[in-house]
Design an enzyme around this catalytic site. Structure first.
Site, short mmCIF file in Angstrom:
data_model
loop_
_atom_site.label_atom_id
_atom_site.label_comp_id
_atom_site.label_asym_id
_atom_site.label_seq_id
_atom_site.Cartn_x
_atom_site.Cartn_y
_atom_site.Cartn_z
N GLU A 170 0.74 -1.23 -0.04
CA GLU A 170 -0.01 -0.04 -0.08
C GLU A 170 1.00 1.42 -0.03
OE1 GLU A 170 -2.88 -0.19 3.11
OE2 GLU A 170 -3.55 -2.08 2.54
N GLU A 369 -5.05 -8.68 0.98
CA GLU A 369 -5.85 -8.32 2.28
C GLU A 369 -7.36 -8.18 1.91
OE1 GLU A 369 -4.16 -5.07 4.48
OE2 GLU A 369 -2.15 -5.56 4.08
O1 IFM Z 1 -3.87 -3.00 9.36
C1 IFM Z 1 -3.89 -2.46 8.03
C2 IFM Z 1 -2.87 -3.07 7.12
O2 IFM Z 1 -1.60 -2.81 7.99
C3 IFM Z 1 -2.71 -2.50 5.74
N1 IFM Z 1 -3.91 -2.68 4.85
C4 IFM Z 1 -5.24 -2.14 5.83
C5 IFM Z 1 -5.37 -2.97 7.16
C6 IFM Z 1 -6.56 -2.48 7.83
O3 IFM Z 1 -6.55 -1.34 8.08
#
Ligand code: IFM
Length: 462
Positions: A170, A369
């Site tokens: 990200e 994710e």
């Molecule tokens: O916890 C975070 C993660 O570190 C990166 N993506 C989003 C998740 C939830 O906010």
């Protein structure tokens, strides 16, 4: 427990996994030679993280990783996505390598392989060595070079045992939350600094891919948190605001990575902040746009966007995220504990739109994710009946399957997260885990969502 007929079915070979990140779970912040990162500095600055929480101890995964790998084995996942803490490996950001840091990840990888789980390593999930921030952080190109050196060291040790590598997690958060909004480390509020950071992150990605290829890794990719931006109304002003939001969240990454160009909408988005672009050099686009083996996508929610005036009260402060749009609460949708709307269809739409835009230039996708923070309650019998999270996972996996059916080449899905953990500026108050962590005792309790995900994975193999 939920009946198996409710489970979406994925093609043979589809990878199911769970994900975590170093600073969010490891703890042991000052152990075995680990240097300070920008998140140590940020979380120890009073008032920046809810409740004064820090990652000093977190889930104590550094010491309890065998127990966590046992949870993964019991879950039945094919793969585990973790991140490597750069300041464990190169404590000062450049210079001597810390063998104890490398040993930790080698032990973790061996434990995973012994459990029949494929490791997937992220090289940068936001814990930049503080020493590099002191020299300019991602605002300066040097950081991209140090990132490539660190990547070469780690890949040199682990490439034979780790098949899947993610350079950055990200980068939008690193560049824009970190250097513009100031809600992530290092907490800066800048305009050109944030845009330079975005570019140098991409350069660092390209240099890291070169290092990974040189080490002979099987798969190299990057993880983006792409957003589905929806206009609040049909007005021309709101639709123009969506273009600016799309540019800042998505196109700034996908255009250089997948199309070999910078977004044609960058001037209407950033105006004078982007003119001159003295941080860009000839050859950067070719470096950034090297072919990837996969694209990682993190998806949680859609964003509803409305036109808005400049928000900075100080007209002299022009940040890179002051792009004259605002997020609007989506009426009628359930919202998670993060106050994020739950709209599974927009997951399908995001993936289909990406395929439509980039066609054959889009590499195979891994959802690196997806998950939800919920207001979990522990029942008197000690169980966690997290019905909302089960519904979220079921509906998003169903939406993902719809994207596959529509022709999007998705190869894997990692739930966020294996464990409740340090949710950055929100501290430990937001729980994303499918396993509950009692932070007083470090006791792990699989939630109903863990049992549901386990049954869903098992059903694929029937
Ligand atoms: O916890 C975070 C993660 O570190 C990166 N993506 C989003 C998740 C939830 O906010």
């Amino acid at each position: 427990m939920t009946e198996s007929r409710a489970f979406p079915r994925f093609p043979a070979g589809f990878v199911f996994g769970a994900a975590t990140a170093s600073y969010q779970i490891e703890g042991a912040a000052r152990e075995d030679g680990r240097g300070p990162s920008i998140w140590d500095t940020y979380s120890h600055t009073p008032g920046l993280v809810a409740n004064g929480d820090t990652g000093d101890i977190a889930c104590d995964h550094y010491h309890r990783y065998p127990e966590d790998v046992a949870l993964l084995r019991e879950l039945g996942v094919d793969s585990y996505r973790f991140s490597i803490a750069w300041p464990r490996i190169v404590p000062d950001g450049s210079g001597p390598v810390n063998p104890k840091g490398l040993d930790f990840y080698a032990r973790l990888v061996d434990e995973l392989l012994a459990a029949g789980i494929e490791p997937a390593a992220t090289l940068y999930h936001w814990d930049l060595p503080q020493a590099l921030e002191d020299r300019g952080g991602w605002r300066v190109r040097e950081t991209a070079e140090r990132f490539a050196e660190y990547t070469a060291v780690v890949a040199g040790h682990l490439a034979d045992r780790v098949p899947r590598w993610i350079t950055l997690n990200e980068p939008w958060c690193s560049a824009f939350l970190g250097y513009s909004v100031g809600r992530h480390a290092p907490g800066a509020r800048e305009g050109r600094g944030a845009l330079a950071a975005a570019h140098h992150l991409l350069v660092g990605h390209g240099r890291a891919v070169e290092a990974l290829r040189a080490a002979g890794v099987r798969e190299a990719g990057i993880t983006l948190n792409l957003d589905r931006n929806l206009p609040a109304t049909g007005s021309a002003a709101d639709r123009a605001a969506v273009v600016r939001a799309d540019t800042q969240h998505n196109l700034v990454w996908t255009e250089p990575l997948l199309a070999g160009r910078y977004p044609h909408t960058e001037e209407e988005t950033w105006g004078e902040l982007i003119t001159g672009q003295d941080f860009r050099r000839d050859g950067d686009l070719a470096l950034i746009g090297q072919p990837l083996d996969f694209l990682g996508i993190n998806y949680y929610r859609p964003i509803v966007v409305a036109d808005a005036p400049h928000r900075e009260p100080d007209p002299a402060l022009r940040t890179a995220t002051d792009n004259r749009y605002a997020e609007v609460r989506l009426a009628g949708a359930r919202h998670t504990a993060m106050d994020w709307p739950v709209v599974p269809d927009s997951f399908t739409d995001l993936l289909v739109a990406l395929k439509e835009r980039y066609g054959d230039a889009l590499p195979p996708i891994h959802i690196t994710e997806n998950g939800s923070a919920e207001h979990d309650e522990v029942s008197p019998d000690g169980a966690v009946h997290d019905r909302d999270r089960v519904a979220y996972l079921r509906d998003h996996l169903t939406a993902l399957k719809a994207a596959l059916d529509a022709g999007v080449d998705v190869r894997g899905y990692y739930v966020w997260s294996l464990l409740d953990n340090f949710e950055w500026a929100f501290g430990y108050g937001k729980r994303f885990g499918i396993v509950r962590v009692d932070y007083d005792t470090q006791r792990r309790t699989p939630k109903d969502s863990y049992h549901w995900y386990r049954a869903m994975i098992a059903a694929q193999r029937d």
